[in-house]
Structure formats: structure tokens, C-alpha cells
Write a protein that holds these residues in place. Structure first.
Motif, PDB file in Angstrom:
ATOM      1  N   VAL A 130       0.753  -1.137  -0.082  1.00  0.00           N
ATOM      2  CA  VAL A 130       0.202  -0.204  -0.114  1.00  0.00           C
ATOM      3  C   VAL A 130       0.945   1.187  -0.023  1.00  0.00           C
ATOM      4  N   LYS A 131       1.002   1.930  -1.177  1.00  0.00           N
ATOM      5  CA  LYS A 131       1.834   2.737  -1.511  1.00  0.00           C
ATOM      6  C   LYS A 131       1.342   4.117  -1.184  1.00  0.00           C
ATOM      7  N   ALA A 132       2.182   4.942  -0.515  1.00  0.00           N
ATOM      8  CA  ALA A 132       1.696   6.671  -0.258  1.00  0.00           C
ATOM      9  C   ALA A 132       3.112   7.274  -0.204  1.00  0.00           C
ATOM     10  N   SER A 133       3.097   8.428  -0.572  1.00  0.00           N
ATOM     11  CA  SER A 133       4.534   9.210  -0.165  1.00  0.00           C
ATOM     12  C   SER A 133       4.507   9.730   1.414  1.00  0.00           C
ATOM     13  N   MET A 134       5.634   9.704   1.850  1.00  0.00           N
ATOM     14  CA  MET A 134       5.997  10.281   3.313  1.00  0.00           C
ATOM     15  C   MET A 134       4.996  11.433   3.397  1.00  0.00           C
ATOM     16  N   ASN A 135       5.179  12.530   2.388  1.00  0.00           N
ATOM     17  CA  ASN A 135       4.163  13.579   2.632  1.00  0.00           C
ATOM     18  C   ASN A 135       2.678  13.303   2.737  1.00  0.00           C
ATOM     19  N   ALA A 136       2.246  12.499   1.843  1.00  0.00           N
ATOM     20  CA  ALA A 136       0.798  12.086   2.058  1.00  0.00           C
ATOM     21  C   ALA A 136       0.655  11.471   3.158  1.00  0.00           C
ATOM     22  N   CYS A 137       1.323  10.799   3.890  1.00  0.00           N
ATOM     23  CA  CYS A 137       1.065   9.963   5.181  1.00  0.00           C
ATOM     24  C   CYS A 137       1.232  11.108   6.420  1.00  0.00           C
ATOM     25  N   GLU A 165      11.605  -0.595   4.519  1.00  0.00           N
ATOM     26  CA  GLU A 165      11.967  -1.257   3.221  1.00  0.00           C
ATOM     27  C   GLU A 165      10.808  -1.528   2.249  1.00  0.00           C
ATOM     28  N   VAL A 166      10.810  -0.679   1.256  1.00  0.00           N
ATOM     29  CA  VAL A 166       9.704  -0.859   0.143  1.00  0.00           C
ATOM     30  C   VAL A 166       9.915  -2.279  -0.429  1.00  0.00           C
ATOM     31  N   PRO A 167       8.794  -2.881  -0.590  1.00  0.00           N
ATOM     32  CA  PRO A 167       8.772  -4.529  -1.055  1.00  0.00           C
ATOM     33  C   PRO A 167       9.730  -4.438  -2.750  1.00  0.00           C
ATOM     34  N   GLU A 168      10.485  -5.347  -2.620  1.00  0.00           N
ATOM     35  CA  GLU A 168      11.147  -5.531  -4.165  1.00  0.00           C
ATOM     36  C   GLU A 168      10.235  -6.257  -5.230  1.00  0.00           C
ATOM     37  N   ASN A 169       9.340  -7.197  -4.722  1.00  0.00           N
ATOM     38  CA  ASN A 169       8.504  -7.790  -5.658  1.00  0.00           C
ATOM     39  C   ASN A 169       7.118  -8.148  -5.127  1.00  0.00           C
ATOM     40  N   PRO A 170       6.256  -7.165  -4.661  1.00  0.00           N
ATOM     41  CA  PRO A 170       4.938  -7.088  -4.217  1.00  0.00           C
ATOM     42  C   PRO A 170       4.067  -7.792  -5.064  1.00  0.00           C
ATOM     43  N   ASP A 171       3.197  -8.568  -4.859  1.00  0.00           N
ATOM     44  CA  ASP A 171       2.173  -9.030  -5.672  1.00  0.00           C
ATOM     45  C   ASP A 171       1.200  -8.200  -6.183  1.00  0.00           C
ATOM     46  N   ILE A 172       0.855  -7.127  -5.294  1.00  0.00           N
ATOM     47  CA  ILE A 172       0.072  -6.057  -5.735  1.00  0.00           C
ATOM     48  C   ILE A 172       0.539  -4.844  -5.160  1.00  0.00           C
ATOM     49  N   VAL A 173       0.639  -3.582  -6.121  1.00  0.00           N
ATOM     50  CA  VAL A 173       0.832  -2.373  -5.377  1.00  0.00           C
ATOM     51  C   VAL A 173      -0.320  -1.482  -5.639  1.00  0.00           C
ATOM     52  N   LEU A 179      -5.578   5.990  -6.147  1.00  0.00           N
ATOM     53  CA  LEU A 179      -6.876   5.138  -6.474  1.00  0.00           C
ATOM     54  C   LEU A 179      -7.761   5.416  -5.012  1.00  0.00           C
ATOM     55  N   THR A 180      -9.134   5.271  -5.095  1.00  0.00           N
ATOM     56  CA  THR A 180      -9.930   5.405  -4.192  1.00  0.00           C
ATOM     57  C   THR A 180      -9.890   4.062  -3.364  1.00  0.00           C
ATOM     58  N   VAL A 181     -10.461   4.008  -2.072  1.00  0.00           N
ATOM     59  CA  VAL A 181     -10.444   2.685  -1.423  1.00  0.00           C
ATOM     60  C   VAL A 181     -11.390   1.652  -2.165  1.00  0.00           C
ATOM     61  N   GLU A 182     -12.510   2.086  -2.910  1.00  0.00           N
ATOM     62  CA  GLU A 182     -13.269   1.235  -3.578  1.00  0.00           C
ATOM     63  C   GLU A 182     -12.411   0.535  -5.048  1.00  0.00           C
ATOM     64  N   GLU A 183     -11.707   1.538  -5.643  1.00  0.00           N
ATOM     65  CA  GLU A 183     -10.844   0.898  -6.634  1.00  0.00           C
ATOM     66  C   GLU A 183      -9.755  -0.037  -6.116  1.00  0.00           C
TER      67      GLU A 183
END
Length: 196
Positions: A130-137, A165-173, A179-183
Motif C-alpha cells: 500500500v504505497k503512499a508518499s511520506m508527505n501524504a502519510c 524497506e519498500v517491497p522488492e516484488n510485491p504481488d499487488i501495488v 486510487l480510491t478505497v473502492e478501486e
């Protein structure tokens, strides 16, 4: 009584029997990301949607687990690793019960996420970054933790005074700035539906 004296006690009901009974397969969806990225928010909505679809689902949330099972742990690297080790073992049991388990933990270290994947089995583990920039967080800061960490009131805070440590090979990003929560829920469901 040492570890060498312990033997797994096998029952007469197998994993396949439980899956047949509840008409689904056990699966662990492991949400990782910074505090405030949206892990718990998405997991709550995915749990609701999967339940609506007739699936047996249980959500294991980082804060909730730290209030009970892991209440004796701090936030040092060793304690964080033990936190993830414990939740991995809980997830193994839930998976064996045939339950779809949503694990939302920061889980900052790649090594421990890989330990979880190995322990659960590659076919039963889906890593969702679940990706979000530090600024967004920091802007979201739902618990007011970043403010305290920046002010030095909280030590070992992931992203501020402790590494993520950002995941190297996540299954889903899932990029929660796009993206919205619904998306997000729809994308995850489309990716897992063949496995449940």
C-alpha cells in the motif's frame, strides 16, 4: 521442557476437509506500507466485501494485535521482527483453518515479509504494498503519530527514525494517492478471486 521434546499433534481433519466444509481456500493477504498509507482502511473494506460475497474472512490489524498478543513488545528492530514472527504464526493457523486472513501491519523489513511468505507458502500468500508518499502519510496522520515522531516524542517510528524497506516484488501495488478505497478493493479482489 525444551523444544526438542515437542511434537506436532496431528488430528483427523485435514486442511482440504476444512476447505470443503466452508467452500473456500485459506489465503493470507498481507498489507504492508507506511503508517497512514491506507492499509487498515482498505483491509476493513475488503473484509466487508468478501464477507458480502459469502467468504469467511478475518482481519488481523497491527494496532489490535499490539493491544493483546504482542502487548509485551516495543518497537526496536528485534521487537518488530518478533511481532511479525508471531503474527505470521497466527496467520499460518488461520490459513490452515481455511480462513481468508487480512494482515495489515507496517512490517517494515523485507526479510520478515519473506519469512512470512516462506512460512505460509507462496500459493497462500499475497503481498499488497500500500504505497503512499511520506508527505501524504504525514498530511493524513490519522493517529497524530508523525507529529509526535517529528517532535522526538516517539522513538523508532517507521519512516522518520526507523527504516521502511519498500517491497522488492510485491504481488499487488496499491497507490492510495491515485486510487480510491473502492478501486483498491476491486483491484485486490480481481487478483485474488481465483485463489479463494
Amino acid at each position: 521442557m525444551g523444544e526438542g521434546n515437542l511434537v506436532w499433534h496431528k488430528g483427523k481433519v485435514e486442511y482440504e476437509d476444512r476447505c470443503k466444509l466452508i467452500k473456500q481456500k485459506g489465503l493470507v493477504i498481507w498489507f504492508t506500507g507506511l503508517s497512514g498509507s491506507g492499509k487498515s482502511t482498505i483491509a476493513v473494506e475488503l473484509e466487508k466485501e468478501l464477507t458480502r460475497l459469502g467468504k469467511l474472512v478475518y482481519r488481523l490489524d497491527g494496532d489490535n494485535i499490539r493491544l493483546g498478543l504482542c502487548s509485551d513488545l516495543g518497537f526496536s528492530e528485534d521487537d518488530r521482527n518478533e511481532n511479525i514472527r508471531r503474527i505470521t504464526e497466527v496467520a499460518v493457523l488461520f490459513r490452515d483453518a481455511g480462513i481468508i486472513t487480512l494482515v495489515s501491519f507496517i512490517s517494515p523489513f523485507e526479510f520478515m515479509r519473506e519469512v512470512a511468505r516462506e512460512r505460509l507458502g507462496k500459493d497462500a500468500f499475497v503481498e499488497v504494498y500500500v504505497k503512499a508518499s511520506m508527505n501524504a502519510c504525514i498530511k493524513r496522520d490519522p493517529k497524530g503519530m508523525y507529529k509526535k515522531a517529528i517532535e522526538g516524542q516517539i522513538k523508532d517510528f517507521t519512516g522518520i527514525s526507523s527504516v521502511y524497506e519498500v517491497p522488492e516484488n510485491p504481488d499487488i501495488v496499491i497507490d492510495t494517492e491515485l486510487l480510491t478505497v473502492e478501486e483498491s478493493v476491486r483491484i485486490i479482489y480481481e487478483n485474488i478471486k481465483k485463489n479463494i
